[in-house]
Design an enzyme around this catalytic site. Sequence first.
Site, PDB file in Angstrom:
ATOM      1  N   TYR A   1       5.265  22.177  29.748  1.00 31.57           N
ATOM      2  CA  TYR A   1       3.889  22.177  30.258  1.00 31.57           C
ATOM      3  C   TYR A   1       2.954  22.005  29.076  1.00 31.57           C
ATOM      4  O   TYR A   1       3.126  22.666  28.047  1.00 31.57           O
ATOM      5  CB  TYR A   1       3.587  23.490  30.986  1.00 31.57           C
ATOM      6  CG  TYR A   1       2.150  23.631  31.450  1.00 31.57           C
ATOM      7  CD1 TYR A   1       1.655  22.851  32.484  1.00 31.57           C
ATOM      8  CD2 TYR A   1       1.303  24.565  30.861  1.00 31.57           C
ATOM      9  CE1 TYR A   1       0.335  22.977  32.909  1.00 31.57           C
ATOM     10  CE2 TYR A   1      -0.017  24.702  31.278  1.00 31.57           C
ATOM     11  CZ  TYR A   1      -0.494  23.905  32.312  1.00 31.57           C
ATOM     12  OH  TYR A   1      -1.803  24.038  32.727  1.00 31.57           O
TER      13      TYR A   1
ATOM     14  N   ASP B   1       3.740  20.702  20.574  1.00 30.80           N
ATOM     15  CA  ASP B   1       2.800  21.558  21.304  1.00 30.80           C
ATOM     16  C   ASP B   1       3.192  23.004  21.027  1.00 30.80           C
ATOM     17  O   ASP B   1       4.088  23.546  21.664  1.00 30.80           O
ATOM     18  CB  ASP B   1       2.840  21.238  22.800  1.00 30.80           C
ATOM     19  CG  ASP B   1       1.868  22.107  23.587  1.00 30.80           C
ATOM     20  OD1 ASP B   1       1.230  22.998  22.979  1.00 30.80           O
ATOM     21  OD2 ASP B   1       1.750  21.894  24.808  1.00 30.80           O
TER      22      ASP B   1
ATOM     23  N   LYS C   1      -3.735  30.051  22.555  1.00 28.97           N
ATOM     24  CA  LYS C   1      -3.214  31.406  22.770  1.00 28.97           C
ATOM     25  C   LYS C   1      -3.428  32.327  21.549  1.00 28.97           C
ATOM     26  O   LYS C   1      -4.537  32.811  21.369  1.00 28.97           O
ATOM     27  CB  LYS C   1      -1.761  31.319  23.230  1.00 28.97           C
ATOM     28  CG  LYS C   1      -1.715  30.583  24.593  1.00 28.97           C
ATOM     29  CD  LYS C   1      -0.413  30.620  25.330  1.00 28.97           C
ATOM     30  CE  LYS C   1      -0.627  30.082  26.741  1.00 28.97           C
ATOM     31  NZ  LYS C   1       0.097  28.861  27.059  1.00 28.97           N
TER      32      LYS C   1
HETATM   33  C1  LIG Z   1      -0.571  27.597  27.778  1.00 30.25           C
HETATM   34  C2  LIG Z   1      -0.113  26.278  27.303  1.00 30.25           C
HETATM   35  C3  LIG Z   1      -0.947  25.152  27.301  1.00 30.25           C
HETATM   36  C4  LIG Z   1      -2.306  25.154  27.956  1.00 30.25           C
HETATM   37  O1  LIG Z   1      -3.181  26.020  27.319  1.00 30.25           O
HETATM   38  P1  LIG Z   1      -4.486  26.534  28.151  1.00 30.25           P
HETATM   39  O2  LIG Z   1      -5.240  27.350  27.143  1.00 30.25           O
HETATM   40  O3  LIG Z   1      -3.963  27.311  29.306  1.00 30.25           O
HETATM   41  O4  LIG Z   1      -5.232  25.328  28.576  1.00 30.25           O
HETATM   42  C5  LIG Z   1      -0.494  23.991  26.722  1.00 30.25           C
HETATM   43  N1  LIG Z   1       0.729  23.928  26.181  1.00 30.25           N
HETATM   44  C6  LIG Z   1       1.566  24.986  26.159  1.00 30.25           C
HETATM   45  C7  LIG Z   1       2.903  24.858  25.521  1.00 30.25           C
HETATM   46  C8  LIG Z   1       1.183  26.185  26.740  1.00 30.25           C
HETATM   47  O5  LIG Z   1       2.038  27.218  26.758  1.00 30.25           O
END
Ligand SMILES: *Cc1c(COP(=O)(O)O)cnc(C)c1O
Length: 438
Positions: free
Chosen positions: A148, A243, A271
Amino acid sequence: MTTTNQPTTNQLLFKQAKAHIPGGVNSPVRAFAGVGGTPVFVKRGAGSKLYDTEDNAYIDYVGSWGPMILGHAHPHIIDAVKRAADDGLSFGTPTPFETTIADKICELVPSVEMIRMTNSGTESTMSAIRLARGFTGRDVIVKFEGCYHGHSDSLLVKAGSGMLDIGVPTSLGVPADVAKYTLTLPYNDPQAVRDAFAKWGDKIAGVIVEPVAGNMNMVVPQREFLQTLRDCCDQYGAVLIFDEVMTGFRVALGGAQAHFGITPDLTTFGKIIGAGLPVGAFGGRADIMRYIAPLGGVYQAGTLSGNPLAMRAGLAMFDLLCQDGFYDTLTEKTRYLTQGLQARADAANLPFATTYVGGMFGMFFTPSQDSDFPQNFNEVTACNAAMFADFFHGMLARGVYLAPSAFETAFMSMAHSQADLDATLDAAEQVFATLDNA
Ligand SMILES: *Cc1c(COP(=O)(O)O)cnc(C)c1O
């Protein structure tokens, strides 16, 4: 748990929330659709615990989906935010704190030579793939099944019907003409990556991957898989994007790229770097980052980007993350808990497996005994989600808050005490005894 037919406080609050908020939540997984039942409405958090509106305590392994690596309401962070608030909330001008946090991240993650702040992980991945496209002059993005990367159009895409086929949207409202530029491959399958590059190599702008997959429960990558991404991107001139929105400063101080020893071209963050305030960032090779406005022609902006509250919270966070032994201690807590869970599941004769790296871990109700389970999305979705739902509710009733879905990672914090971990294991032992292993 209630024995009458009276609605509980959470049920009442959920009903009220649904009146003016779609589904009663501001992000879908919070609605408990994956496990059934009613979400817990939280009033406050402290250390390892969440407290609901009736002051019931829960040992929390969600940690706001990752940011709370120090535990909730850590005094050093709260103090930094209070001081920042006293100085004003946003200026729309540069502040020295933005420079300090950029310097800090570039120091800790050497592949990042320049970095741009955003307000969420979604913005950072969306901007990173635009940058990869702008830098290469190509359109196709490769991603992996079960990963994701936030909710931008190009990334809400799954594999088409044929292997190596153009993608199809996973959400209404994503144009098929956008989705067709996203190629989705199975995770941990180096041959699929080589085949895709052989077919589309001169069209591929970049590859985006979670270097530990944390949005399909938790899947650890084979090093060979990550190395193949690096090699193919080098051979075909594509941009490798890690990511690390979840894994950054979660699995190691240098992120998953330090843990596995593979260097991406671009990295996205979110995060943890905001300590619980809304934040994201993307950075990497200076020659690529110079394509971003105002230096270059790839447009990206944000009214609240580099917000002083988030920057000062993040800087306070780094004070503590950089302390000697932080990640060793965190990893030891995760190891203790996952091994304890495995031992108790084995004793109860339940099909169960765990994964962990640093401060994140996965739990699976599976009969697989393979030591390298799980490898990909198909293996995760073959697990027993109904048994997970029973486990989840059993734990919740005993004061342990797990992610309300069999497809999410669990998060450890430094605030989790030995007593918390042992209480969690005691609860798990009781719940395992109630699960039907037939
Ligand atoms: C949480 C997450 C996102 C999205 O971040 P948001 O702050 O919720 O938009 C993108 N990539 C990864 C791997 C994530 O865990």
